[in-house]
Design a protein around this motif. Structure first.
Motif, PDB file in Angstrom:
ATOM      1  N   ASP A   5      -7.196 -14.983   8.475  1.00 21.09           N
ATOM      2  CA  ASP A   5      -8.305 -14.575   7.958  1.00 21.09           C
ATOM      3  C   ASP A   5      -8.511 -12.993   7.902  1.00 21.09           C
ATOM      4  O   ASP A   5      -9.649 -12.439   8.458  1.00 21.09           O
ATOM      5  N   THR A   6      -7.399 -12.520   7.541  1.00 15.39           N
ATOM      6  CA  THR A   6      -7.299 -11.026   7.565  1.00 15.39           C
ATOM      7  C   THR A   6      -6.921 -10.406   6.001  1.00 15.39           C
ATOM      8  O   THR A   6      -6.406 -11.143   5.218  1.00 15.39           O
ATOM      9  N   ALA A   7      -7.416  -9.103   6.006  1.00 14.50           N
ATOM     10  CA  ALA A   7      -6.922  -8.395   4.820  1.00 14.50           C
ATOM     11  C   ALA A   7      -6.557  -6.999   5.178  1.00 14.50           C
ATOM     12  O   ALA A   7      -6.793  -6.657   6.223  1.00 14.50           O
ATOM     13  N   THR A   8      -5.791  -6.381   4.446  1.00 16.27           N
ATOM     14  CA  THR A   8      -5.397  -4.891   4.711  1.00 16.27           C
ATOM     15  C   THR A   8      -6.117  -4.323   3.708  1.00 16.27           C
ATOM     16  O   THR A   8      -6.590  -4.749   2.633  1.00 16.27           O
ATOM     17  N   PRO A   9      -6.761  -3.108   4.037  1.00 18.05           N
ATOM     18  CA  PRO A   9      -7.324  -2.419   3.019  1.00 18.05           C
ATOM     19  C   PRO A   9      -6.746  -2.181   1.587  1.00 18.05           C
ATOM     20  O   PRO A   9      -7.483  -2.281   0.633  1.00 18.05           O
ATOM     21  N   GLN A  10      -5.616  -1.769   1.621  1.00 17.75           N
ATOM     22  CA  GLN A  10      -4.839  -1.775   0.433  1.00 17.75           C
ATOM     23  C   GLN A  10      -4.835  -3.002  -0.584  1.00 17.75           C
ATOM     24  O   GLN A  10      -5.055  -3.188  -1.604  1.00 17.75           O
ATOM     25  N   GLY A  11      -4.801  -4.267   0.245  1.00 17.96           N
ATOM     26  CA  GLY A  11      -4.668  -5.412  -0.395  1.00 17.96           C
ATOM     27  C   GLY A  11      -6.209  -5.791  -1.095  1.00 17.96           C
ATOM     28  O   GLY A  11      -6.381  -6.455  -2.182  1.00 17.96           O
ATOM     29  N   ALA A  12      -7.167  -5.325  -0.344  1.00 21.07           N
ATOM     30  CA  ALA A  12      -8.670  -5.434  -0.722  1.00 21.07           C
ATOM     31  C   ALA A  12      -8.700  -4.785  -1.981  1.00 21.07           C
ATOM     32  O   ALA A  12      -9.281  -5.136  -2.839  1.00 21.07           O
ATOM     33  N   VAL A  13      -8.364  -3.461  -2.078  1.00 17.97           N
ATOM     34  CA  VAL A  13      -8.459  -2.644  -3.374  1.00 17.97           C
ATOM     35  C   VAL A  13      -7.619  -3.253  -4.507  1.00 17.97           C
ATOM     36  O   VAL A  13      -7.910  -3.125  -5.498  1.00 17.97           O
ATOM     37  N   ASP A  14      -6.465  -3.706  -4.255  1.00 18.07           N
ATOM     38  CA  ASP A  14      -5.756  -4.321  -5.039  1.00 18.07           C
ATOM     39  C   ASP A  14      -6.395  -5.679  -5.597  1.00 18.07           C
ATOM     40  O   ASP A  14      -6.404  -6.125  -6.971  1.00 18.07           O
ATOM     41  N   PHE A  15      -6.971  -6.385  -4.799  1.00 19.46           N
ATOM     42  CA  PHE A  15      -7.967  -7.494  -5.262  1.00 19.46           C
ATOM     43  C   PHE A  15      -9.032  -7.079  -6.349  1.00 19.46           C
ATOM     44  O   PHE A  15      -9.071  -7.639  -7.472  1.00 19.46           O
ATOM     45  N   LEU A  16      -9.677  -6.008  -5.801  1.00 21.22           N
ATOM     46  CA  LEU A  16     -10.902  -5.519  -6.728  1.00 21.22           C
ATOM     47  C   LEU A  16     -10.089  -4.835  -8.004  1.00 21.22           C
ATOM     48  O   LEU A  16     -10.954  -5.057  -9.169  1.00 21.22           O
ATOM     49  N   MET A  17      -8.995  -4.043  -7.831  1.00 22.66           N
ATOM     50  CA  MET A  17      -8.671  -3.518  -9.130  1.00 22.66           C
ATOM     51  C   MET A  17      -8.158  -4.814 -10.206  1.00 22.66           C
ATOM     52  O   MET A  17      -8.441  -4.672 -11.226  1.00 22.66           O
ATOM     53  N   ALA A  18      -7.475  -5.965  -9.519  1.00 23.60           N
ATOM     54  CA  ALA A  18      -7.117  -6.968 -10.520  1.00 23.60           C
ATOM     55  C   ALA A  18      -8.420  -7.623 -11.147  1.00 23.60           C
ATOM     56  O   ALA A  18      -8.285  -8.077 -12.302  1.00 23.60           O
TER      57      ALA A  18
END
Length: 351
Positions: free
Chosen positions: A236-249
């Protein structure tokens, strides 16, 4: 208290697609020097300012660990500080959960007008106005549950919605299929919250004030040991870069139909929560669609204080931003002030 080992240094980065774009620009420029070298019509990020400012804020956050990512949605130029480190999400997960549910709507396997009747075993820990209203109200449409989860951060709504589409494994599989592997969703809220504090399995009687009473009955030593285990747990974790990759997609329409994309972003715009975080550092006229996540302050430690979202400037330039703070001992007000300063840093750094 460092939650997870860092996979990458705290440095500004340019994603592979940005590097390829710049490389292509250089190749074209070799043929015609009159062509611009930039891959974007927007100003580049001020990397020096971002690196210096993020380092100063991270120092302020100690012994907590700060993670930051910021991406220009036009050029894909990206900055990150501890961008590859995993942080507990808490309610941040409700944005990718809603995206996975809307993908089921797009595939015509789910109808948001479907009604669900809640049973006692469906209730989840606070924050949950739906659990508080039970049993006076038991029937909800999936549309209402999705809005309650994303806009209000309702844990019961999130758990019922996730169960309806197949559980955490289904959401994680969908994220993996979209190559968003730096976001993990492994447990229901009714599992995660008790485990984080060394409590027994959740039961319906713990709704509302009952959860606090059960929490208070756990010895401090047991609670602290559970919190330390939680901070070291990759689930149940995320990386900051992974979060913005989700937002960008999401913003680019790569995850959902146009209608579903608009629906999710609109719900993220409507959340009244965490207005004292990144948004507090944005000037008037900046549109902000976000999903925060918060653990609260227990035994003087905050497991998670997060905010991720999309912001659009008055001139229509748009960015994806993510901020995660874990293991901090600052007051809730001081954490919010730190995030507001981070919001100001982001605005000053986008040109």
């Amino acid at each position: 208290m460092a939650p997870f080992p860092s996979r990458s240094p705290a440095l500004a980065t340019l994603p592979r697609r940005g590097v390829l774009a710049v490389g292509l620009g250089a190749l074209v420029a070799a043929c015609s020097r009159s062509e611009p070298l930039t891959a974007s019509t927007t100003p580049p990020l001020d990397m020096a300012r971002l690196n210096k400012g993020a380092a100063e804020l991270a120092e302020r956050a100690k012994p907590g660990v700060l993670g930051v990512a910021l991406t220009n949605l036009e050029s894909a130029e990206s900055f990150s500080f501890n961008g590859g480190r995993r942080f507990p999400m808490f309610s941040v997960f409700k944005a990718p959960l809603a995206a996975a549910a809307l993908a089921e709507v797009d595939a015509r396997r789910l109808n948001l007008d479907e009604m669900v009747r809640l049973e006692p075993e469906d209730l989840s820990p606070p924050l949950s106005a739906i659990a508080e209203a039970f049993p006076a109200r038991r029937d909800y449409s999936l549309r209402e549950l999705m809005a309650a989860a994303v806009v209000d951060g309702d844990n019961t709504a999130a758990d019922v919605l996730m169960k309806r589409i197949g559980g955490p494994g289904t959401v994680s599989a969908w994220l993996s299929a979209k190559r968003l592997n730096d976001i993990r969703i492994d447990r229901y809220e009714r599992e995660l919250a008790p485990e984080a504090y060394g409590m027994a399995s959740f039961r319906p009687a713990w709704k509302g004030a009952g959860f606090r009473a059960a929490y208070d009955s756990v010895p401090d030593a047991t609670k602290l040991a559970a919190m330390r285990r939680f901070l070291a747990d990759p689930r149940d974790t995320a990386t900051p870069q992974g979060a913005v990759d989700f937002l960008m997609a999401l913003d680019r329409g790569e995850l959902l139909s146009p209608a579903s994309t608009r629906m999710l972003i609109q719900m993220m715009r409507e959340t009244p929560r965490a207005a004292d975080r990144l948004k507090a550092g944005f000037p008037a006229g900046v549109a902000w669609a976000h999903r925060p996540g918060t653990s609260g302050l227990d035994l003087g430690i905050s497991l998670a204080f997060n905010d991720i979202g999309l912001f659009t400037l008055p001139d229509r330039r748009s960015y994806a931003a993510a901020a995660f703070l874990s293991g901090a001992t600052l007051s809730m007000e001081a954490q919010a002030a730190l995030f507001a300063d981070l919001g100001r840093l982001m605005i000053r750094s986008v040109g």
